[in-house]
Design a protein around this motif. Structure first.
Motif, PDB file in Angstrom:
ATOM      1  N   VAL A  13       0.857  -1.190   0.000  1.00 48.31           N
ATOM      2  CA  VAL A  13       0.000   0.000   0.000  1.00 48.31           C
ATOM      3  C   VAL A  13       0.892   1.239   0.000  1.00 48.31           C
ATOM      4  O   VAL A  13       1.867   1.315   0.739  1.00 48.31           O
ATOM      5  CB  VAL A  13      -0.916  -0.006   1.248  1.00 48.31           C
ATOM      6  CG1 VAL A  13      -1.761   1.239   1.303  1.00 48.31           C
ATOM      7  CG2 VAL A  13      -1.780  -1.250   1.249  1.00 48.31           C
ATOM      8  N   LEU A  14       0.547   2.212  -0.853  1.00 47.69           N
ATOM      9  CA  LEU A  14       1.313   3.452  -0.905  1.00 47.69           C
ATOM     10  C   LEU A  14       0.976   4.310   0.303  1.00 47.69           C
ATOM     11  O   LEU A  14      -0.195   4.440   0.684  1.00 47.69           O
ATOM     12  CB  LEU A  14       0.983   4.238  -2.176  1.00 47.69           C
ATOM     13  CG  LEU A  14       1.384   3.592  -3.492  1.00 47.69           C
ATOM     14  CD1 LEU A  14       0.907   4.467  -4.651  1.00 47.69           C
ATOM     15  CD2 LEU A  14       2.870   3.385  -3.569  1.00 47.69           C
ATOM     16  N   LYS A  15       2.001   4.906   0.904  1.00 52.63           N
ATOM     17  CA  LYS A  15       1.796   5.807   2.035  1.00 52.63           C
ATOM     18  C   LYS A  15       1.567   7.205   1.466  1.00 52.63           C
ATOM     19  O   LYS A  15       2.395   7.722   0.721  1.00 52.63           O
ATOM     20  CB  LYS A  15       3.023   5.806   2.941  1.00 52.63           C
ATOM     21  CG  LYS A  15       2.812   6.603   4.218  1.00 52.63           C
ATOM     22  CD  LYS A  15       4.068   6.654   5.052  1.00 52.63           C
ATOM     23  CE  LYS A  15       4.277   5.342   5.761  1.00 52.63           C
ATOM     24  NZ  LYS A  15       5.389   5.411   6.728  1.00 52.63           N
ATOM     25  N   LYS A  16       0.427   7.813   1.781  1.00 50.11           N
ATOM     26  CA  LYS A  16       0.094   9.134   1.229  1.00 50.11           C
ATOM     27  C   LYS A  16       0.636  10.235   2.123  1.00 50.11           C
ATOM     28  O   LYS A  16       0.388  10.276   3.308  1.00 50.11           O
ATOM     29  CB  LYS A  16      -1.413   9.283   1.100  1.00 50.11           C
ATOM     30  CG  LYS A  16      -1.821  10.573   0.432  1.00 50.11           C
ATOM     31  CD  LYS A  16      -3.231  10.477  -0.058  1.00 50.11           C
ATOM     32  CE  LYS A  16      -3.787  11.766  -0.582  1.00 50.11           C
ATOM     33  NZ  LYS A  16      -2.992  12.496  -1.499  1.00 50.11           N
ATOM     34  N   VAL A  20       3.084  13.908  -2.234  1.00 47.03           N
ATOM     35  CA  VAL A  20       3.498  12.708  -2.969  1.00 47.03           C
ATOM     36  C   VAL A  20       3.093  11.453  -2.209  1.00 47.03           C
ATOM     37  O   VAL A  20       2.627  11.502  -1.082  1.00 47.03           O
ATOM     38  CB  VAL A  20       5.039  12.679  -3.183  1.00 47.03           C
ATOM     39  CG1 VAL A  20       5.486  13.788  -4.090  1.00 47.03           C
ATOM     40  CG2 VAL A  20       5.761  12.722  -1.864  1.00 47.03           C
ATOM     41  N   TYR A  21       3.301  10.339  -2.883  1.00 49.80           N
ATOM     42  CA  TYR A  21       3.107   9.037  -2.269  1.00 49.80           C
ATOM     43  C   TYR A  21       4.484   8.426  -2.036  1.00 49.80           C
ATOM     44  O   TYR A  21       5.437   8.720  -2.757  1.00 49.80           O
ATOM     45  CB  TYR A  21       2.321   8.119  -3.208  1.00 49.80           C
ATOM     46  CG  TYR A  21       0.904   8.546  -3.436  1.00 49.80           C
ATOM     47  CD1 TYR A  21      -0.111   8.104  -2.614  1.00 49.80           C
ATOM     48  CD2 TYR A  21       0.572   9.384  -4.496  1.00 49.80           C
ATOM     49  CE1 TYR A  21      -1.424   8.480  -2.822  1.00 49.80           C
ATOM     50  CE2 TYR A  21      -0.734   9.777  -4.717  1.00 49.80           C
ATOM     51  CZ  TYR A  21      -1.726   9.320  -3.879  1.00 49.80           C
ATOM     52  OH  TYR A  21      -3.018   9.702  -4.080  1.00 49.80           O
ATOM     53  N   ARG A  22       4.595   7.534  -1.044  1.00 50.34           N
ATOM     54  CA  ARG A  22       5.833   6.813  -0.807  1.00 50.34           C
ATOM     55  C   ARG A  22       5.559   5.332  -0.976  1.00 50.34           C
ATOM     56  O   ARG A  22       4.581   4.809  -0.464  1.00 50.34           O
ATOM     57  CB  ARG A  22       6.379   7.080   0.590  1.00 50.34           C
ATOM     58  CG  ARG A  22       7.035   8.426   0.673  1.00 50.34           C
ATOM     59  CD  ARG A  22       7.966   8.515   1.836  1.00 50.34           C
ATOM     60  NE  ARG A  22       8.697   9.782   1.764  1.00 50.34           N
ATOM     61  CZ  ARG A  22       9.290  10.333   2.793  1.00 50.34           C
ATOM     62  NH1 ARG A  22       9.274   9.737   3.963  1.00 50.34           N
ATOM     63  NH2 ARG A  22       9.927  11.471   2.654  1.00 50.34           N
ATOM     64  N   ILE A  38       5.692   9.052  -7.155  1.00 53.52           N
ATOM     65  CA  ILE A  38       5.930   8.172  -6.019  1.00 53.52           C
ATOM     66  C   ILE A  38       7.382   8.303  -5.607  1.00 53.52           C
ATOM     67  O   ILE A  38       8.280   8.252  -6.449  1.00 53.52           O
ATOM     68  CB  ILE A  38       5.610   6.710  -6.377  1.00 53.52           C
ATOM     69  CG1 ILE A  38       4.149   6.589  -6.779  1.00 53.52           C
ATOM     70  CG2 ILE A  38       5.934   5.781  -5.220  1.00 53.52           C
ATOM     71  CD1 ILE A  38       3.752   5.217  -7.256  1.00 53.52           C
ATOM     72  N   GLU A  39       7.615   8.474  -4.312  1.00 54.56           N
ATOM     73  CA  GLU A  39       8.983   8.534  -3.803  1.00 54.56           C
ATOM     74  C   GLU A  39       9.423   7.138  -3.397  1.00 54.56           C
ATOM     75  O   GLU A  39       8.677   6.408  -2.748  1.00 54.56           O
ATOM     76  CB  GLU A  39       9.075   9.470  -2.602  1.00 54.56           C
ATOM     77  CG  GLU A  39       8.995  10.918  -2.970  1.00 54.56           C
ATOM     78  CD  GLU A  39       9.250  11.837  -1.780  1.00 54.56           C
ATOM     79  OE1 GLU A  39       9.173  11.375  -0.624  1.00 54.56           O
ATOM     80  OE2 GLU A  39       9.531  13.015  -2.020  1.00 54.56           O
ATOM     81  N   PRO A  48      12.043  10.936  -6.147  1.00 56.59           N
ATOM     82  CA  PRO A  48      10.717  11.004  -6.764  1.00 56.59           C
ATOM     83  C   PRO A  48      10.727  10.347  -8.147  1.00 56.59           C
ATOM     84  O   PRO A  48      11.660  10.526  -8.938  1.00 56.59           O
ATOM     85  CB  PRO A  48      10.457  12.503  -6.876  1.00 56.59           C
ATOM     86  CG  PRO A  48      11.799  13.133  -6.874  1.00 56.59           C
ATOM     87  CD  PRO A  48      12.700  12.232  -6.085  1.00 56.59           C
ATOM     88  N   ILE A  49       9.697   9.584  -8.436  1.00 56.61           N
ATOM     89  CA  ILE A  49       9.556   8.903  -9.725  1.00 56.61           C
ATOM     90  C   ILE A  49       8.177   9.214 -10.274  1.00 56.61           C
ATOM     91  O   ILE A  49       7.162   8.986  -9.594  1.00 56.61           O
ATOM     92  CB  ILE A  49       9.717   7.378  -9.560  1.00 56.61           C
ATOM     93  CG1 ILE A  49      11.105   7.057  -9.026  1.00 56.61           C
ATOM     94  CG2 ILE A  49       9.467   6.664 -10.870  1.00 56.61           C
ATOM     95  CD1 ILE A  49      11.280   5.613  -8.662  1.00 56.61           C
ATOM     96  N   ASN A  50       8.125   9.744 -11.482  1.00 50.90           N
ATOM     97  CA  ASN A  50       6.850   9.994 -12.156  1.00 50.90           C
ATOM     98  C   ASN A  50       6.483   8.728 -12.926  1.00 50.90           C
ATOM     99  O   ASN A  50       7.235   8.273 -13.781  1.00 50.90           O
ATOM    100  CB  ASN A  50       6.961  11.181 -13.115  1.00 50.90           C
ATOM    101  CG  ASN A  50       7.216  12.463 -12.369  1.00 50.90           C
ATOM    102  OD1 ASN A  50       6.671  12.672 -11.291  1.00 50.90           O
ATOM    103  ND2 ASN A  50       8.048  13.316 -12.922  1.00 50.90           N
ATOM    104  N   ILE A  51       5.343   8.156 -12.645  1.00 50.59           N
ATOM    105  CA  ILE A  51       4.924   6.889 -13.230  1.00 50.59           C
ATOM    106  C   ILE A  51       4.254   7.134 -14.581  1.00 50.59           C
ATOM    107  O   ILE A  51       3.347   7.947 -14.698  1.00 50.59           O
ATOM    108  CB  ILE A  51       3.946   6.144 -12.291  1.00 50.59           C
ATOM    109  CG1 ILE A  51       4.562   5.968 -10.908  1.00 50.59           C
ATOM    110  CG2 ILE A  51       3.543   4.809 -12.878  1.00 50.59           C
ATOM    111  CD1 ILE A  51       5.809   5.139 -10.859  1.00 50.59           C
TER     112      ILE A  51
END
Length: 89
Positions: A13-16, A20-22, A38-39, A48-51
């Protein structure tokens, strides 16, 4: 060995956070994440990564390099020598 098809993709699960999300390095990128930033931790800092669509099915850790490239010592010495020559002229 790849993960069994019947188990489906693994994704934590992504941490909000506020902007950003982690995510974890081991999580597989899901289609729902396209367009999000998403970091991912590379061992030193959060990157940071842009999906985008081409990333679906890959792991988040593939896009956060853990090692830095260090130049060859000889190349560094040559570059310093060239800089000294340019300053001397």
């Amino acid at each position: 060995m790849p993960r069994s098809v019947w188990k489906g993709p693994f994704a934590d699960v992504l941490k909000k956070l506020p902007h950003v999300y982690r995510g974890t390095r081991r999580s597989m990128i899901l289609p729902d994440w396209v367009g999000k930033t998403i970091e991912v931790h590379n061992g030193r800092a959060w990157r940071p990564i842009n999906i985008v669509e081409d990333m679906i099915g890959h792991r988040l850790g593939e896009f956060a390099a853990t090692r830095t490239k260090s130049p060859h010592k000889g190349a560094v010495l040559r570059a310093r020598a060239m800089m000294k020559k340019k300053k001397g002229k």
